[in-house]
Design a protein around this motif. Sequence first.
Motif, mmCIF file in Angstrom:
data_model
loop_
_atom_site.group_PDB
_atom_site.id
_atom_site.type_symbol
_atom_site.label_atom_id
_atom_site.label_comp_id
_atom_site.label_asym_id
_atom_site.label_seq_id
_atom_site.Cartn_x
_atom_site.Cartn_y
_atom_site.Cartn_z
ATOM 1 N N CYS A 1 -33.518 1.635 -114.864
ATOM 2 C CA CYS A 1 -33.022 0.426 -114.358
ATOM 3 C C CYS A 1 -33.084 0.208 -112.745
ATOM 4 O O CYS A 1 -33.219 1.476 -112.106
ATOM 5 C CB CYS A 1 -31.537 0.555 -114.662
ATOM 6 S SG CYS A 1 -31.333 0.747 -116.395
ATOM 7 N N GLU A 2 -33.213 -0.713 -112.351
ATOM 8 C CA GLU A 2 -33.372 -1.173 -110.852
ATOM 9 C C GLU A 2 -32.471 -2.334 -110.572
ATOM 10 O O GLU A 2 -32.454 -3.131 -111.118
ATOM 11 C CB GLU A 2 -34.572 -1.484 -110.623
ATOM 12 C CG GLU A 2 -35.864 -0.584 -110.771
ATOM 13 C CD GLU A 2 -37.336 -1.085 -110.238
ATOM 14 O OE1 GLU A 2 -37.373 -2.184 -109.764
ATOM 15 O OE2 GLU A 2 -38.161 -0.438 -110.486
ATOM 16 N N CYS A 3 -31.491 -2.054 -109.560
ATOM 17 C CA CYS A 3 -30.293 -3.002 -109.108
ATOM 18 C C CYS A 3 -30.437 -3.262 -107.779
ATOM 19 O O CYS A 3 -30.525 -2.373 -107.021
ATOM 20 C CB CYS A 3 -29.097 -2.350 -109.664
ATOM 21 S SG CYS A 3 -28.970 -1.975 -111.299
ATOM 22 N N PHE B 1 -30.303 -7.216 -111.944
ATOM 23 C CA PHE B 1 -30.559 -5.935 -112.846
ATOM 24 C C PHE B 1 -31.734 -6.204 -113.456
ATOM 25 O O PHE B 1 -32.352 -7.246 -114.130
ATOM 26 C CB PHE B 1 -29.430 -5.987 -114.127
ATOM 27 C CG PHE B 1 -29.841 -4.859 -114.983
ATOM 28 C CD1 PHE B 1 -29.305 -3.586 -114.636
ATOM 29 C CD2 PHE B 1 -30.120 -5.205 -116.191
ATOM 30 C CE1 PHE B 1 -29.727 -2.579 -115.458
ATOM 31 C CE2 PHE B 1 -30.442 -4.209 -117.039
ATOM 32 C CZ PHE B 1 -30.034 -2.922 -116.707
ATOM 33 N N ASN B 2 -32.998 -5.158 -113.147
ATOM 34 C CA ASN B 2 -34.214 -5.180 -113.883
ATOM 35 C C ASN B 2 -34.397 -3.996 -114.494
ATOM 36 O O ASN B 2 -34.014 -2.986 -114.167
ATOM 37 C CB ASN B 2 -35.025 -5.348 -112.705
ATOM 38 C CG ASN B 2 -36.407 -5.898 -113.211
ATOM 39 O OD1 ASN B 2 -36.883 -6.187 -114.036
ATOM 40 N ND2 ASN B 2 -37.477 -6.012 -112.039
ATOM 41 N N SER B 3 -34.883 -4.136 -115.781
ATOM 42 C CA SER B 3 -34.872 -3.070 -116.743
ATOM 43 C C SER B 3 -36.447 -2.998 -117.450
ATOM 44 O O SER B 3 -36.989 -3.865 -117.501
ATOM 45 C CB SER B 3 -33.842 -3.302 -118.047
ATOM 46 O OG SER B 3 -34.474 -4.427 -118.656
ATOM 47 N N LEU C 1 -22.334 -1.545 -117.074
ATOM 48 C CA LEU C 1 -23.272 -1.952 -118.042
ATOM 49 C C LEU C 1 -22.749 -1.288 -119.448
ATOM 50 O O LEU C 1 -22.524 -0.317 -119.528
ATOM 51 C CB LEU C 1 -24.608 -1.183 -117.774
ATOM 52 C CG LEU C 1 -25.317 -1.450 -116.430
ATOM 53 C CD1 LEU C 1 -26.565 -0.999 -116.268
ATOM 54 C CD2 LEU C 1 -25.305 -3.060 -115.978
ATOM 55 N N TRP D 1 -31.406 5.270 -117.557
ATOM 56 C CA TRP D 1 -30.236 5.296 -118.770
ATOM 57 C C TRP D 1 -30.970 5.761 -119.915
ATOM 58 O O TRP D 1 -31.413 5.272 -120.632
ATOM 59 C CB TRP D 1 -29.864 3.940 -118.618
ATOM 60 C CG TRP D 1 -28.363 3.840 -119.342
ATOM 61 C CD1 TRP D 1 -27.872 4.742 -119.975
ATOM 62 C CD2 TRP D 1 -27.698 2.654 -119.818
ATOM 63 N NE1 TRP D 1 -26.735 4.223 -120.573
ATOM 64 C CE2 TRP D 1 -26.751 2.972 -120.535
ATOM 65 C CE3 TRP D 1 -28.114 1.258 -119.701
ATOM 66 C CZ2 TRP D 1 -25.769 1.998 -121.165
ATOM 67 C CZ3 TRP D 1 -27.319 0.212 -120.082
ATOM 68 C CH2 TRP D 1 -26.178 0.782 -120.650
#
Length: 492
Positions: A275-277, A219-221, A190, A161
């Motif tokens: 981002c990992e979702c 959600f991991n950022s 988001l 992103w």
Amino acid sequence: MDSEKKGYIFLWKIENFSCTWHRKGQGIESPIFGVDAMEMTKWRLWLFPKGDSNEAYIAYYLKRLDNSKGPDSIEINYELSFLADNGATLKPTIDLKDKFEKGQGKGKRQFLARDEVFNSKHLSNDSLTAYCRIWINGSNLGSAIFFARTIINVEKCFFPWNIKNFSRITSSQKTTYSIKSASDDDLVTLELFLTGQCCEESINICIRTYNPNVKYFKFNSFLLDSTGSRINCGLLEFRATDFLDNGKLILLVTKKKLIEKKNVYLPNDVFSLNCECDFSTKIAFEGIERIDHGIHPSKFGIATSVEKDSSDASVGITDALRSLYSEGLFCDMKLRTSTKTFPVHKNILSARSPVFKAMFTNDMKEKNTECVDITDMNADTIHRMLFYVYTDILEDLHSESASQLYVAADKYQILSLKNKCTTFLITNLNANNVCEVLILADMHQDNYLKNSVQNYILHNDKAIICSSEWKELMDSHTKLAAETMFLKYYKD
């Protein structure tokens, strides 16, 4: 476990256990185990992933069904335990004895701390197996092992992103990003915005969804700096009802910190957030897979025999689908390359690929001719793709086959396969193949893969930039080579 005791063993494997969406007080139930030899009774295992009263513990019960036959009350002995991926026990087996009336469940409210489960090195595949053995003292019962499985459907999404002109963003501005499923449905929105005083603003991400299919969302950022390194920025988990309140994640970095080191964190004034979702949308499968009747081996132990039987059960569905593919049974479509034709099943391909689904449901020539001509890929790549589609297994890869399979996965939007190919390519980069992977990433506009490859080049610049492969890259893809070299000198 006392190997001299007979009884009935229930093994219930839950795949993607960390993505269960159940809140405190909400349980997930196993398929039904019917034990005819014990008064025609029926049983379930019953787990509360976030506890029934204390969120720190998983609650675990054995439950007799309301419509169970037999006497109103039956007294049994039973053992409860959890097994990890490799069959090892996560907790010593609990030995209990109780009377069960119809519809009654009994067990342990604080069976095992959640931290002990999720921090276990044995849950590498995110699969937890609930173990239970029941018997009646003094009864000459038979013995059997029931293998049951529940699969939580999970979709994974990885994306960068990139937020331009970040230093000029004010608290009144909002930047949004829409996440779509593999079938192109809107799942989650988001929304990034700032709060707080000037230069001390916190960076917030508001998460919204109105899609009723999303039951759990993680959600991991990570912050991607100018070297391609990732810095953890925060993790947020949601269950279905949380979305009604619009969750908010406050990142672990502030605007002030980013601006102070803008050359590292804001190259060209771009805030790049990786981002990992994970999405849970439903239970994809649940049922009894196999029942093994007979006397247990004389040295029956949880971490030995159960490990073997549990692994046998885990490949049951895979073996069946592998046979369906390899034997070409009941096929209703063909994929045809220049050298080989592959009989396939429309329903399986449609379930795995939105592109194939569109071909087979819309009024396209493939639907009418029952044949898809593939002229841009070789037979080996199509075989590897189909083998994965049917079995979720990647056969032995090398750099060239992984690149070709990546192209196929991208073309047919098989996202899980594309992600696995991406991981393979990144972890197997070397001076001989890095230029080819860079071209591949650029051609498919894959920023994550491209950033990773360029980061590898920057860290190994002397070996790569002096190579014949790099010279060929400069001749054939001058702009791409120049862009990568610019990153090196911009960094310096």
